[in-house]
Each structure stands twice: as structure tokens, then as C-alpha cells.
Design a protein around this motif. Sequence first.
Motif, PDB file in Angstrom:
ATOM      1  N   THR A 197       8.991   2.241   0.530  1.00  0.00           N
ATOM      2  CA  THR A 197       9.853   1.738  -0.828  1.00  0.00           C
ATOM      3  C   THR A 197       9.215   0.473  -1.135  1.00  0.00           C
ATOM      4  O   THR A 197       9.672  -0.286  -2.310  1.00  0.00           O
ATOM      5  N   VAL A 198       8.311  -0.114  -0.444  1.00  0.00           N
ATOM      6  CA  VAL A 198       7.291  -1.293  -0.945  1.00  0.00           C
ATOM      7  C   VAL A 198       5.897  -1.011  -0.555  1.00  0.00           C
ATOM      8  O   VAL A 198       5.755  -0.678   0.494  1.00  0.00           O
ATOM      9  N   PRO A 199       5.259  -1.186  -1.634  1.00  0.00           N
ATOM     10  CA  PRO A 199       3.902  -0.600  -1.401  1.00  0.00           C
ATOM     11  C   PRO A 199       2.983  -1.905  -0.793  1.00  0.00           C
ATOM     12  O   PRO A 199       3.801  -2.992  -0.822  1.00  0.00           O
ATOM     13  N   PRO A 200       1.701  -2.011  -0.439  1.00  0.00           N
ATOM     14  CA  PRO A 200       1.143  -3.260  -0.017  1.00  0.00           C
ATOM     15  C   PRO A 200       1.447  -4.359  -0.741  1.00  0.00           C
ATOM     16  O   PRO A 200       1.072  -4.185  -2.064  1.00  0.00           O
ATOM     17  N   THR A 201       1.911  -5.337  -0.362  1.00  0.00           N
ATOM     18  CA  THR A 201       2.327  -6.495  -1.289  1.00  0.00           C
ATOM     19  C   THR A 201       1.742  -7.742  -0.461  1.00  0.00           C
ATOM     20  O   THR A 201       2.113  -8.036   0.864  1.00  0.00           O
TER      21      THR A 201
END
Length: 129
Positions: A100-104
Motif C-alpha cells: 500500500t506504500v512503496p519504498p519511501t
Amino acid sequence: MRIELTGVFVHDQAQALAFYTDVLGFQTRHDIPLGQDRWLTVVSPEDPDGPELLLEPSHHPAVKPYRDALMADGIPLAQFAVDDVDTEHQRLTEAGVTFTVPPTDVGEAWIAVFDDTCGNLIQIISVKP
């Protein structure tokens, strides 16, 4: 004082065990029948005597609204440390995991968030040196 056991609520313990072992790579530590449910814990293969994660049945009526609210707001229920978020993201994506959240890049660390298929969002993190 130290953390020895923490847990995540799961709607199906067998499905959760398969995901947490076969996909994430944890190892079963305890699998003890308790009526319709099990005392089911997993550990990191990197620290088999370390903290255990309890795959807790989610039967209690308070669990569903709690987890639904966390999911709706995109809040992870747990966080696991990894050496490299990008590498883990790639490995898990290839295994069919939905992020739901890519590498950030969040300044002091890299994070990513995925759906554990058991009703939870899980965050992985690698702290920058």
C-alpha cells in the motif's frame, strides 16, 4: 524489562501461518491447540530465541472495528526491521504481496507497507546508518 511476545490479530490462523512462514520467512516457534484456536507464534530465523509474534485469533468483537479503522487510515499494526527495504519489497512483490506504500525515504529510514492478507497492514523499515 524486554519484549518477548507481541501479536497481530488474524482472521484465519492457518492462512496467517502460511503467509508469515512461507512468504515472509518466519519460523514456527509454538503451535499448541487451544480448543478451536491455537497458541501460534513465529520467530525470525535470524533470532530463533528472540521475540515471538503471536498470530492471535480475531474473534473478540472489538478487533474488527479496530483493524478496520487502522486499515482505512493506512496505519500499520506492526513493524518489522529489514536490512534493505528495496530488496525486501522486490522479493515480496515477486511473491505476490500487495504493497500500500512503496519504498519511501522518510529521512532517518526507508519504509514500505504491505497487506498481510490476514486483516493487517505491516510496515517494514530499514534505518539509515
